[in-house]
Each structure stands twice: as structure tokens, then as C-alpha cells.
Design an enzyme around this catalytic site. Sequence first.
Site, PDB file in Angstrom:
ATOM      1  N   TRP A 127       0.866  -1.252   0.034  1.00 29.08           N
ATOM      2  CA  TRP A 127      -0.082   0.055   0.025  1.00 29.08           C
ATOM      3  C   TRP A 127       0.841   1.362   0.210  1.00 29.08           C
ATOM      4  O   TRP A 127       1.797   1.480   1.006  1.00 29.08           O
ATOM      5  CB  TRP A 127      -0.891  -0.074   1.111  1.00 29.08           C
ATOM      6  CG  TRP A 127      -1.836   1.126   1.486  1.00 29.08           C
ATOM      7  CD1 TRP A 127      -2.748   1.552   0.482  1.00 29.08           C
ATOM      8  CD2 TRP A 127      -2.037   1.876   2.501  1.00 29.08           C
ATOM      9  NE1 TRP A 127      -3.501   2.719   1.009  1.00 29.08           N
ATOM     10  CE2 TRP A 127      -2.985   3.015   2.273  1.00 29.08           C
ATOM     11  CE3 TRP A 127      -1.404   1.777   3.913  1.00 29.08           C
ATOM     12  CZ2 TRP A 127      -3.531   3.728   3.261  1.00 29.08           C
ATOM     13  CZ3 TRP A 127      -1.861   2.721   4.902  1.00 29.08           C
ATOM     14  CH2 TRP A 127      -3.090   3.654   4.474  1.00 29.08           C
ATOM     15  N   ASP A 208      -0.855  -5.531   8.953  1.00 28.96           N
ATOM     16  CA  ASP A 208      -1.824  -4.664   8.545  1.00 28.96           C
ATOM     17  C   ASP A 208      -2.929  -5.550   8.081  1.00 28.96           C
ATOM     18  O   ASP A 208      -3.069  -6.412   7.043  1.00 28.96           O
ATOM     19  CB  ASP A 208      -1.173  -3.752   7.650  1.00 28.96           C
ATOM     20  CG  ASP A 208      -2.260  -2.612   7.165  1.00 28.96           C
ATOM     21  OD1 ASP A 208      -3.359  -2.662   7.717  1.00 28.96           O
ATOM     22  OD2 ASP A 208      -1.936  -2.032   6.498  1.00 28.96           O
ATOM     23  N   ALA A 210      -6.752  -5.161   6.897  1.00 30.04           N
ATOM     24  CA  ALA A 210      -7.696  -3.908   6.668  1.00 30.04           C
ATOM     25  C   ALA A 210      -9.039  -4.757   5.948  1.00 30.04           C
ATOM     26  O   ALA A 210      -9.988  -3.830   5.676  1.00 30.04           O
ATOM     27  CB  ALA A 210      -7.161  -3.058   5.693  1.00 30.04           C
ATOM     28  N   LYS A 243     -13.296  -1.034   5.596  1.00 35.09           N
ATOM     29  CA  LYS A 243     -13.971  -1.887   4.666  1.00 35.09           C
ATOM     30  C   LYS A 243     -15.220  -2.897   5.190  1.00 35.09           C
ATOM     31  O   LYS A 243     -16.182  -2.838   4.700  1.00 35.09           O
ATOM     32  CB  LYS A 243     -12.940  -2.625   3.931  1.00 35.09           C
ATOM     33  CG  LYS A 243     -12.206  -1.771   3.016  1.00 35.09           C
ATOM     34  CD  LYS A 243     -11.026  -0.772   3.573  1.00 35.09           C
ATOM     35  CE  LYS A 243     -10.290   0.086   2.823  1.00 35.09           C
ATOM     36  NZ  LYS A 243      -9.335   0.682   3.680  1.00 35.09           N
TER      37      LYS A 243
END
Length: 394
Positions: A127, A208, A210, A243
Site C-alpha cells: 500500500w 496490517d 484491513a 471496509k
Amino acid sequence: MFDRLNELPADKILALGAAFKADPRPEKIDLGVGVYKNPEGVTPIMRAVKAAEKRLWEEETTKAYVALAGDPAYADAMIALILGDAVTREHIAAIATPGGTGAVRQGFDLVKMANPDARVFVSDPTWPNHLSILKHMKMETIQYRYFDDETRGVDFGGMMEDLAQIRAGDIVLLHGCCHNPTGANLNMVEWKAVVEHLNAVGAIPMIDIAYQGFGDGLEQDAEATRFVAANCPEVLIAASCSKNFGIYRERTGLLMAVMQDASRNKITQGSLSYLNRQNYSFPPDHGAKLVTMVLTDEALRADWKKELEDTRLTMLELRQQLADELQRLTGSDRFGFIAQHRGMFSRLGTTPEMVEKLRADHAIYMVGDSRLNIAGLNQRTVPILAKAIVDCGI
């Protein structure tokens, strides 16, 4: 003072969104910005979140600050969602943060506080904001190979060769599921090899996560993160609710520090709370309260899980439809990887020039590294994209 400031480069993904809005062509397709859209092109408020918000409006009696670390009930609910029973609560320190980005930033800040010399290893690609934040913080960053442009899968051999450089105290940033931007994930055999190597060296994983629930399901998407948390001496986990709860603008995240030595919890928790105080004092609570209500109410949780599963299956159907259409047009299965990837994104593995050709000739917008947002498609636009890919010779 202001005359000493220099113009900074625009965020490429946000700039792409602006260019899309300015494009007058009615047939344009936005596959750039990473938000979920339903078949009507709308990012909806999930039913359970809407119901919780109505209830909160009726029941909430104050807008006073919460604790520096955020509401403990929110942390408990999120820890249970992500880690299950992999680690007991006394081994986890946690703070609420403004979104997953805030959790990532606070995680890096904690690393810098504890070990200013730590190097951070990140996947190539990752990202973009990971790299931007690390550069801004002047933390030494090393990229490890991850995506194979030929196979469109994980280059695990290259990854492990590059991770042979890690030293004790280094941080290795990993994506818990639904890798952004590639959609290609490690399997559990590979995860176990990574953990074994990190433990042997004394490096620390930072995960991470997400997109839990967008890949193979809520429990399956958490499997790797739970394994790492249960088998490493220390782990950092940055989580986002944007999300899977659809609350992008509420900026709701959580940073967890997991440790096998529970005697370090009090000091670690104090350090995390201190970082919140220095950066923004008290974290936002509205989104956190909604997430807590959804996760702790049986009916709301059941409805949320059903809608999340419908969302996941819709993206899988779009992946399969696109792979099938490309196979029909090309007579080849070389795009079969699209159906195998998971989450919102896939990376086509083509050149920036081809991506620009898609934009110029077909009004199809995707990030220059050929990341496309599967959730930006629908059944009508999949054939349009497939034909454009073939017409451009990708």
C-alpha cells in the site's frame, strides 16, 4: 516560514480519482480508489451499522471524551473478532486510532520509540501510504520481493531470500489477508516458514489487516494473523474497520501490541496511550461505538455477517466473471489468477504505459502499477473491461 515550504507530490490514488471525476466520457469506469461499491456504484451504509446508529442516537447521553486508549469495550470486541482465542487478553495492549492508517502510524511510532535503529521491511509492492509514512518519519525502509509479474502470484522464493537480510529488532510488515495492491496471499505453509525465520532471527512482525471478511471469510481471513500472534514473542497488529463495516469516513481503527511476556503489558499499554496523547489526545469514538454495538448484539452481528458475506461473494463472482470473459476473448487461461486472488484488488502485472492506454482509449481508470479495484466493477462493466484489456494487448 511558509516561503521555505516546497510543493509535495500529490497522492497518486487521490489524483486518479480527481482525474476520473473530470473526465466527461459517460462510459468511464473507476477502478482506482479502494472503496467498496455495490452494483449501483454506491458505497452503502451496512444495515446493521445503520440500525446501531439509530439506536445510538436514541440512547447516547454525552459527547464527553473517552479514555486515551479509547473505549475498552471496543478494543475487547475487535480483539475477539481478529484474534479469537489465539491469545488471552492479558497479553494484549491496544489503542483505538483514527482509522487503520492511524493504527499503522502509531505502530511505527511505537517502534521508533522502542528501537530508533529498527529497519522496516515492506513487501514490493505494498500500500503506497506505508512507504509514504515511513519516509515522512525518516525510518529506514527495505523492500522485499513479493509479487511475481509473470505468474501474478507470490514470489515466495524471492521474498525469503530478501528476508534473509533481517536482523534482530527489525520489523517485517505483512498483510494479514487480501494483500493490497496485488490480491495475492501467502498460504499457511508459507506463513509458518516466515514466522519460523523471524523467530530465529529475533525480528518482529507487524501485520496490517484491513480487509478481514473480504477474502475467504471472517474466520479464514484471520487465520494467519492468529497464527502469528500465537507463535511470535512480540507482534504489532494494525486493524481497520473502514471496509468490513463500511464506515470509511468514521475513521475507526485499532492498534494491538501482542506479547508472550504479560509482565510487559502495563508499560506497553502506557506507551500506546502516551502516543495517542501526543498525536491527537483522545481517539474518535462514534465509529468505534457502532462497531462495538454490532459485534456485541446477537441480532446486529448476525445481520452484519450476512451482509459482509454477500459482499464477499459478490466480489468473488465478479472475479470469476472477469476471468471467464478474458478466457473467452483470448482463448487462454493466462488471466485465471484474477479468480484466485482475494479481496478488493488484483494486479494485472502490466506496464504503466498500458494502464495509460486503458485510460486514454477506453476511459478505464486504475492505478499506474495496474492495480484494479474489483469492487468498482459490476456485471455490465466486466465485459467492457475485458474487451479493453484485450484490445490494448495486455
